[in-house]
Design an enzyme around this catalytic site. Sequence first.
Site, mmCIF file in Angstrom:
data_model
loop_
_atom_site.group_PDB
_atom_site.id
_atom_site.type_symbol
_atom_site.label_atom_id
_atom_site.label_comp_id
_atom_site.label_asym_id
_atom_site.label_seq_id
_atom_site.Cartn_x
_atom_site.Cartn_y
_atom_site.Cartn_z
ATOM 1 N N HIS A 85 3.873 13.420 -2.247
ATOM 2 C CA HIS A 85 3.354 15.223 -0.714
ATOM 3 C C HIS A 85 4.053 15.935 0.282
ATOM 4 O O HIS A 85 4.219 16.387 0.690
ATOM 5 C CB HIS A 85 2.157 14.582 -0.767
ATOM 6 C CG HIS A 85 1.912 14.172 0.254
ATOM 7 N ND1 HIS A 85 3.032 12.358 0.813
ATOM 8 C CD2 HIS A 85 2.139 14.196 2.079
ATOM 9 C CE1 HIS A 85 3.240 11.933 2.008
ATOM 10 N NE2 HIS A 85 2.609 13.274 2.858
HETATM 11 N N1 UDP Z 1 -4.678 8.296 -0.726
HETATM 12 C C1 UDP Z 1 -5.728 7.861 -1.014
HETATM 13 N N2 UDP Z 1 -5.967 8.800 -1.803
HETATM 14 C C2 UDP Z 1 -5.367 9.104 -2.724
HETATM 15 C C3 UDP Z 1 -3.684 9.348 -1.721
HETATM 16 C C4 UDP Z 1 -3.215 8.495 -1.148
HETATM 17 O O1 UDP Z 1 -6.748 7.331 -0.131
HETATM 18 O O2 UDP Z 1 -5.708 10.326 -3.539
HETATM 19 C C5 UDP Z 1 -4.027 7.551 1.011
HETATM 20 C C6 UDP Z 1 -3.443 5.510 1.221
HETATM 21 O O3 UDP Z 1 -4.252 5.104 0.667
HETATM 22 C C7 UDP Z 1 -2.333 6.189 2.197
HETATM 23 C C8 UDP Z 1 -3.013 7.178 2.461
HETATM 24 O O4 UDP Z 1 -3.742 8.074 1.689
HETATM 25 O O5 UDP Z 1 -3.966 5.662 2.931
HETATM 26 C C9 UDP Z 1 -1.433 7.926 3.018
HETATM 27 O O6 UDP Z 1 -1.682 9.552 3.541
HETATM 28 P P1 UDP Z 1 -0.151 10.337 2.700
HETATM 29 O O7 UDP Z 1 0.098 9.827 1.922
HETATM 30 O O8 UDP Z 1 -0.591 11.863 3.212
HETATM 31 O O9 UDP Z 1 0.448 10.754 4.551
HETATM 32 P P2 UDP Z 1 1.314 9.716 4.985
HETATM 33 O O10 UDP Z 1 1.245 7.723 4.794
HETATM 34 O O11 UDP Z 1 2.818 9.781 4.216
HETATM 35 O O12 UDP Z 1 1.631 10.058 6.266
#
Ligand code: UDP
Length: 348
Positions: free
Chosen positions: A195
């Site tokens: 993403h």
């Molecule tokens: N996640 C979720 N469903 C999805 C993809 C990710 O619940 O389809 C959760 C994942 O387990 C993690 C969080 O979303 O806890 C991560 O969010 P994201 O990747 O958007 O943000 P980042 O961690 O890179 O800031």
Amino acid sequence: MKLVTVAGTRPEIIKLADLIPMLNKYNHSVLYTGQHYSPNMKDIFFDELNLKPDYDLKCNTSEIEPLRIEILKTLRVIDPSCVIVYGDTSSSLAAALAAKEIGSKLIHIEAGVRDFDMAVPEEGIRIQIDSMADYLLCPSAFCQTVLSYENTVGKIFLTGNLIVDVCMRLCEIATKQFHDRSIDLPNEYLLLTIHRPENSDDPVKLEMLRKHLEKIKYKVIFPIHPRTKNNLEKYNIKLPSNVTSLEPTSYLQFLYLLKNCKLVLTDSGGVQEEAVVLRKPCITLRHTSARWETILLKANILFPLDRTDSLSDVVESMIPAKINRNPYGKNVAKATMKIIEKTVINDV
Ligand code: UDP
């Protein structure tokens, strides 16, 4: 003492899920900015994690200045003595700036996290919040060491990473909840999430992702972020037949997919952490990472999408990885509360 926790995105809702009920014993409000606003990036998580924001600002933006203005209006009404922000989102920086403007103390949870690359947009945000915070709560010993090298003014504490409690607790529920359900999953599969703008917004990288995936012998399950979905459509990039894409999943569904996969391919910060907690090998599809602990433990390896050697070979070499240490601690919500109760409440 009045406390306010500000959150604005999916990962913040998830990571704060076990801390918020503990904070609610005090005069505490949750302010949600609405940086992530679609139902499958917001409501699904509030519902599943049994949380409710006290103030829902519905800003629908990731621009810092409009977020700051809206947060400031609400903070002026609440008049908290302490504001809690998490991580490195625009909402967190906007809230930190607003907190300082009203003269409130600031707690930064997930302090000391670094990509060591100022081209990464979150890096500037983290450094700015760390420089303003009165209390810096580090998710790992590595992050605490990083802060000890910087001219950090606030008080530094090692708490561990809140994701550990949430992930362990809900993984058990996810396993039970989905146990009898016939989810149509292959026996062996890799889990993929992408993403970050550096990957999702670049048609060259997306095309390289397609080529890398095509050569992998495993099925790949891909809960697809709205941004990535739009761009794959925009650039007319068709995923190969071994890839099954899904709508973004709920947290329980995601944990079920993670628990049962052979390996995870991701550019998400939170997923790198959850992978090590659940002892799953991880390949980070970036040139850098802010989760160096997991790389040092050899639970995670970098593979930026513009590399021309074989991702498939790296997958094969990582699958047997033995992951026997979690660098992020345990009972982290309790450790965080202890610091708030013993230090912050005494200070304000
Ligand atoms: N996640 C979720 N469903 C999805 C993809 C990710 O619940 O389809 C959760 C994942 O387990 C993690 C969080 O979303 O806890 C991560 O969010 P994201 O990747 O958007 O943000 P980042 O961690 O890179 O800031």
